[in-house]
Design a protein around this motif. Structure first.
Motif, short mmCIF file in Angstrom:
data_model
loop_
_atom_site.label_atom_id
_atom_site.label_comp_id
_atom_site.label_asym_id
_atom_site.label_seq_id
_atom_site.Cartn_x
_atom_site.Cartn_y
_atom_site.Cartn_z
N HIS A 65 0.89 -1.10 -0.01
CA HIS A 65 0.05 0.02 0.14
C HIS A 65 0.94 1.23 0.12
N THR A 66 2.18 1.00 0.48
CA THR A 66 3.14 2.24 0.46
C THR A 66 3.08 2.85 -0.95
N PRO A 182 1.35 -0.83 21.82
CA PRO A 182 0.37 0.54 21.73
C PRO A 182 0.54 1.34 20.33
N LYS A 183 -0.66 1.70 19.89
CA LYS A 183 -0.83 2.18 18.55
C LYS A 183 0.24 3.48 18.51
N SER A 184 0.05 4.15 19.75
CA SER A 184 0.92 5.48 19.90
C SER A 184 2.32 5.01 19.36
N LEU A 185 2.97 3.96 19.71
CA LEU A 185 4.34 3.40 19.40
C LEU A 185 4.38 3.47 17.91
N VAL A 186 3.33 2.92 17.39
CA VAL A 186 3.47 2.96 15.73
C VAL A 186 3.27 4.14 15.14
N SER A 202 -4.22 9.17 10.51
CA SER A 202 -4.97 8.28 11.42
C SER A 202 -5.25 7.02 10.56
N GLU A 203 -5.58 7.19 9.13
CA GLU A 203 -5.62 5.99 8.33
C GLU A 203 -4.08 5.39 8.08
N LEU A 204 -3.33 6.02 7.87
CA LEU A 204 -1.94 5.61 7.82
C LEU A 204 -1.42 4.80 9.01
N TYR A 209 -0.24 -0.15 11.92
CA TYR A 209 -0.47 -1.00 13.02
C TYR A 209 -1.41 -2.35 12.63
N ASP A 210 -2.34 -2.26 11.76
CA ASP A 210 -3.13 -3.40 11.58
C ASP A 210 -2.36 -4.61 10.84
N LEU A 211 -1.26 -4.15 9.85
CA LEU A 211 -0.59 -5.31 9.17
C LEU A 211 0.67 -5.55 10.03
N THR A 212 0.98 -4.80 11.05
CA THR A 212 2.06 -5.30 12.07
C THR A 212 1.28 -6.55 12.76
#
Length: 307
Positions: A65-66, A182-186, A202-204, A209-212
């Motif tokens: 997606h990048t 934590p999402k904040s870490l990502v 936020s979508e990025l 986050y999700d794919l990690t």
């Protein structure tokens, strides 16, 4: 101890299956192809009559997606192929736990073979750039042109390493990240590789986050860091003789800009373009400006691609 327990509980992040993640991240035109025991997530767009497709290879902890911005600009005239590398995205871990640069190059060639592509333009960012030039060294007959975007492969010392990378390299904290993220870490880590952190949406962050969380990816990342390191293959970069475009963000804090100069020096048939305001992922941060340079490069090398 209570505060720590509360923090860990709130930030629990168990693995997610491909089935859970696919509705959001594997819509049309995604497909999955069987290669080397893996179900590789891939997108193949543009005219299939294109004899030398452009193959886009993402970097560490990223995904196909990048390249969305580049693909939108290129696919009307050119066939564009991109896929999630082993250890990342929806492809997930390599079943043999093999993340050497040579194996990654083998996977690229296996994808080309599967799609019946004899020769292609290889473009890669960061780790993907390393894989792209390594493929050109190991399989020169399969590469017609190279595009290296803040590529790795030489030894280097980062000015600033994303926190998620630091934690994944540490044997103690990497075990913690298997269950807590934590999402904040990502978010902090993605902002670290942008020239302008305000462009990180936020979508990025959701995507990274999700794919990690794709099952197996966190442990595979740790192994990737162990295995895919700069080595002797870099001594053969000077054997590359295909037209090469080197793109770099001057604000890249992960891979220093002096490596851009080294690629320019070692690859005789190359040109370097630096983007003063961009960071480590210039193709994602400003796809319009960067792909314009790519189009001019392809035109200059006899590939018919109108601006």
């Amino acid at each position: 101890m209570v505060l720590l327990a509360s923090y860990l509980y709130v930030n629990q992040a168990p693995d997610k299956s491909v089935a859970e993640l696919s509705p959001r991240w594997a819509g049309e035109p995604s497909q999955f192809i069987q290669i080397a025991g893996m179900n590789i997530h891939l997108r193949d767009e543009g005219p299939k009559s294109d004899k030398e497709p452009i193959v886009l290879i993402h970097g560490t902890s990223a995904s196909l997606h990048t390249w969305d911005g580049w693909v939108d600009e290129l696919k009307a005239q050119r066939r564009v192929i991109r896929f999630d590398l082993p250890a990342f995205g929806l492809t997930g871990p390599d079943p043999q736990n093999n993340y050497t640069i040579e194996h990654y190059a083998d996977v690229v060639v296996a994808v080309l073979d599967k799609l019946k592509v004899k020769k292609s333009v290889l473009a890669g960012n960061s780790l993907g750039g390393y894989i792209a030039w390594a493929t050109a060294v190991l399989y020169p007959e399969r590469v017609s042109q190279l595009i290296l975007v803040d590529a790795s492969g030489y030894p280097f010392k980062s000015e600033s390493l994303p926190l998620a990378f630091k934690l994944s390299k540490n044997p103690i904290t990497s075990r913690l990240l298997k269950n807590v993220l934590p999402k904040s870490l990502v978010e902090r880590s993605v902002k670290n590789v942008y020239g302008d952190p305000d462009l990180v949406t936020s979508e990025l962050v959701d995507r990274y986050y999700d794919l990690t969380l794709r099952e197996g990816n966190r442990n595979a990342l740790k192994e990737r860091f162990k295995q895919t390191v700069p080595g002797d293959l870099a001594k053969k970069i000077s054997t590359i003789n295909v037209p090469t475009l080197i793109l770099w963000g001057r604000k890249d804090k992960l891979i220093p800009i002096k490596l851009a100069m080294k690629f320019k020096k070692d690859i005789i048939n190359s040109q370097l373009v630096i983007f003063d305001e961009l960071g480590h992922v210039p193709h994602e941060e400003d796809p319009q400006a960067t792909v314009l340079v790519v189009k001019k490069f392809l035109q200059a090398n006899k590939l018919q691609l109108p601006l």
